[in-house]
Design an enzyme around this catalytic site. Structure first.
Site, short mmCIF file in Angstrom:
data_model
loop_
_atom_site.label_atom_id
_atom_site.label_comp_id
_atom_site.label_asym_id
_atom_site.label_seq_id
_atom_site.Cartn_x
_atom_site.Cartn_y
_atom_site.Cartn_z
N GLU A 207 6.25 46.00 -43.63
CA GLU A 207 6.65 47.29 -44.19
C GLU A 207 8.16 47.36 -44.24
O GLU A 207 8.83 46.85 -43.34
CB GLU A 207 6.14 48.43 -43.30
CG GLU A 207 4.70 48.78 -43.53
CD GLU A 207 3.93 48.91 -42.24
OE1 GLU A 207 4.55 49.02 -41.17
OE2 GLU A 207 2.69 48.87 -42.30
N TYR B 207 12.91 39.44 -48.99
CA TYR B 207 11.46 39.26 -49.03
C TYR B 207 11.00 38.80 -50.42
O TYR B 207 10.12 37.96 -50.54
CB TYR B 207 10.74 40.56 -48.63
CG TYR B 207 11.07 41.00 -47.22
CD1 TYR B 207 11.10 40.06 -46.18
CD2 TYR B 207 11.35 42.32 -46.91
CE1 TYR B 207 11.41 40.44 -44.89
CE2 TYR B 207 11.67 42.70 -45.61
CZ TYR B 207 11.70 41.76 -44.61
OH TYR B 207 12.01 42.14 -43.33
C1 LIG Z 1 17.70 42.57 -43.57
C2 LIG Z 1 18.49 41.53 -42.79
C3 LIG Z 1 17.56 40.94 -41.72
C4 LIG Z 1 18.92 40.42 -43.74
O1 LIG Z 1 19.61 39.43 -43.02
P1 LIG Z 1 20.94 38.78 -43.59
O2 LIG Z 1 21.29 37.67 -42.69
O3 LIG Z 1 21.96 39.82 -43.82
O4 LIG Z 1 20.43 38.27 -45.01
P2 LIG Z 1 20.83 36.97 -45.81
O5 LIG Z 1 22.27 36.69 -45.67
O6 LIG Z 1 19.89 35.91 -45.47
O7 LIG Z 1 20.60 37.49 -47.29
C5 LIG Z 1 19.33 37.59 -47.85
C6 LIG Z 1 19.47 38.31 -49.17
O8 LIG Z 1 19.73 39.67 -48.93
C7 LIG Z 1 20.69 40.15 -49.88
N1 LIG Z 1 21.69 40.88 -49.13
C8 LIG Z 1 22.26 40.56 -47.97
N2 LIG Z 1 23.06 41.55 -47.55
C9 LIG Z 1 22.99 42.50 -48.49
C10 LIG Z 1 23.58 43.76 -48.63
N3 LIG Z 1 24.42 44.24 -47.70
N4 LIG Z 1 23.27 44.50 -49.72
C11 LIG Z 1 22.42 44.02 -50.64
N5 LIG Z 1 21.82 42.82 -50.56
C12 LIG Z 1 22.12 42.08 -49.50
C13 LIG Z 1 21.26 39.04 -50.60
O9 LIG Z 1 20.86 39.21 -51.95
C14 LIG Z 1 20.62 37.82 -50.02
O10 LIG Z 1 20.09 37.07 -51.04
P3 LIG Z 1 20.88 35.80 -51.58
O11 LIG Z 1 20.48 34.72 -50.64
O12 LIG Z 1 20.35 35.65 -52.94
O13 LIG Z 1 22.34 36.11 -51.53
C15 LIG Z 1 19.75 42.11 -42.12
O14 LIG Z 1 20.56 42.68 -43.12
C16 LIG Z 1 19.48 43.13 -41.04
O15 LIG Z 1 19.30 42.79 -39.89
N6 LIG Z 1 19.48 44.43 -41.39
C17 LIG Z 1 19.27 45.49 -40.43
C18 LIG Z 1 17.85 45.49 -39.89
C19 LIG Z 1 16.83 45.55 -41.00
O16 LIG Z 1 16.94 46.35 -41.92
N7 LIG Z 1 15.81 44.70 -40.92
C20 LIG Z 1 14.74 44.62 -41.88
C21 LIG Z 1 13.70 45.62 -41.58
S1 LIG Z 1 12.31 45.43 -42.70
#
Ligand SMILES: CC(C)(COP(=O)(O)OP(=O)(O)OC[C@H]1O[C@@H](n2cnc3c(N)ncnc32)[C@H](O)[C@@H]1OP(=O)(O)O)[C@@H](O)C(=O)NCCC(=O)NCCS
Length: 205
Positions: A125, A137
Site C-alpha cells: 500500500e 514500484y
Molecule cells: C520511497 C523511498 C524508499 C525511495 O528510496 P530512494 O533511495 O530515495 O529511491 P531511489 O533513489 O532508488 O529512486 C527510485 C525512484 O524514485 C524516484 N525518486 C526518488 N526520489 C524522488 C523524489 N524526491 N521525488 C520524485 N521521485 C523520486 C526516482 O524516479 C527514482 O527512479 P529512477 O531510478 O528512475 O531515478 C525513500 O524515498 C523513502 O524512504 N521515503 C520515505 C519513506 C517512504 O515513503 N517509504 C515508502 C512507503 S510505501
C-alpha cells in the site's frame, strides 16, 4: 574516491535500536520497538537492512569508537510471506541518502528473495502523493489494483493498493537481472560499493 561498502543483512536484535532510529528519520515513527520485535519473532517476516560501512583501511585509521566501524543503517525493508504472496510492509531509506538508488536496491533484494522463496505475487500500500515510492514500484512492474478509502488517518489520504504478478516468470527474472546490472553503476556514482556477498539471496527463516 573511497567507496562506502553496502552490506545487506537480516534484522537482528542487536540492530533494533538502529532500526528504530532509522524508522524515526524515514517515517517519523511508523513502528514501535514492540513492532520491530514482532518482526524478529515472526517466521513469516523477511526483514532486511542496508548497512553502510567505511572501507577497512579508513576504519582502522580511526582510533575513536566511531559509529562508522560497525556501520550506519541507511535502509530497511520487509515483506511478509503469506501463502504465495510477498506483502511488503515497510521500505525506507535514510533521508540523507535518498534518490541515490538505495530504495531501488532494497526493493530489488526483497523481490529477489521473494522469488527465491517461490512466491508468485508482491503487494503493498502506498500514498498517492508519494511520487518517489510510486516511481520506484512502477519500475518493477507494480500496478494499481484498488484503493483503501481514507486509509491514512493523519492526512485522510486513500491508500493505493499495488500488485506485482508473475514473480516466477522469465520476464520478471529479466526485470530483476536488468535492475541489478544498472544498479552497480548508479550506486558507484554516489560512492557506494556492494559487498561481495550481495548476489546470495537471503532465505526466509
Ligand atoms: C520511497 C523511498 C524508499 C525511495 O528510496 P530512494 O533511495 O530515495 O529511491 P531511489 O533513489 O532508488 O529512486 C527510485 C525512484 O524514485 C524516484 N525518486 C526518488 N526520489 C524522488 C523524489 N524526491 N521525488 C520524485 N521521485 C523520486 C526516482 O524516479 C527514482 O527512479 P529512477 O531510478 O528512475 O531515478 C525513500 O524515498 C523513502 O524512504 N521515503 C520515505 C519513506 C517512504 O515513503 N517509504 C515508502 C512507503 S510505501
Amino acid at each position: 574516491v573511497t567507496l562506502t561498502l553496502l552490506q545487506l543483512q537480516p534484522l537482528t536484535p542487536a540492530l533494533l535500536d538502529a532500526a528504530l532510529e532509522l524508522d524515526q528519520l524515514c517515517f517519523g515513527g511508523l513502528w514501535t520497538r514492540d513492532g520491530y520485535q514482532r518482526e524478529l519473532d515472526s517466521s513469516s517476516s523477511h526483514f532486511l537492512v542496508l548497512n553502510a560501512v567505511e572501507p577497512a583501511g579508513e576504519a582502522e585509521a580511526d582510533t575513536s569508537s566511531s559509529p562508522t566501524k560497525s556501520g550506519l543503517l541507511v535502509g530497511l525493508g520487509c515483506f511478509w510471506s503469506i501463502l504465495e504472496e510477498a506483502h511488503i510492509t515497510i521500505l525506507g531509506v535514510h533521508p540523507q541518502y535518498q534518490s541515490q538508488g538505495l530504495g531501488q536496491l532494497l526493493l530489488y533484494a526483497l523481490l529477489r528473495d521473494a522469488c527465491h522463496s517461490k512466491l508468485e505475487w508482491a503487494t503493498l500500500e502506498v500514498r498517492p502523493s508519494n511520487q518517489a515510492a510510486l516511481a520506484l514500484y512502477r519500475r518493477f512492474g507494480f500496478k494499481e489494483a484498488g484503493r483503501r478509502r481514507r486509509y491514512y488517518k493523519d492526512t485522510d489520504e486513500d491508500a493505493l493498493i499495488l500488485w506485482c504478478s508473475g514473480l516466477q516468470t522469465p520476464e520478471f527474472q529479466g526485470v530483476l537481472a536488468n535492475c541489478r546490472q544498472l544498479l552497480g553503476d548508479r550506486l558507484a556514482l554516489y560512492g557506494w560499493q556492494l559487498s561481495e556477498d550481495w548476489d546470495v539471496p537471503h532465505v526466509i527463516s
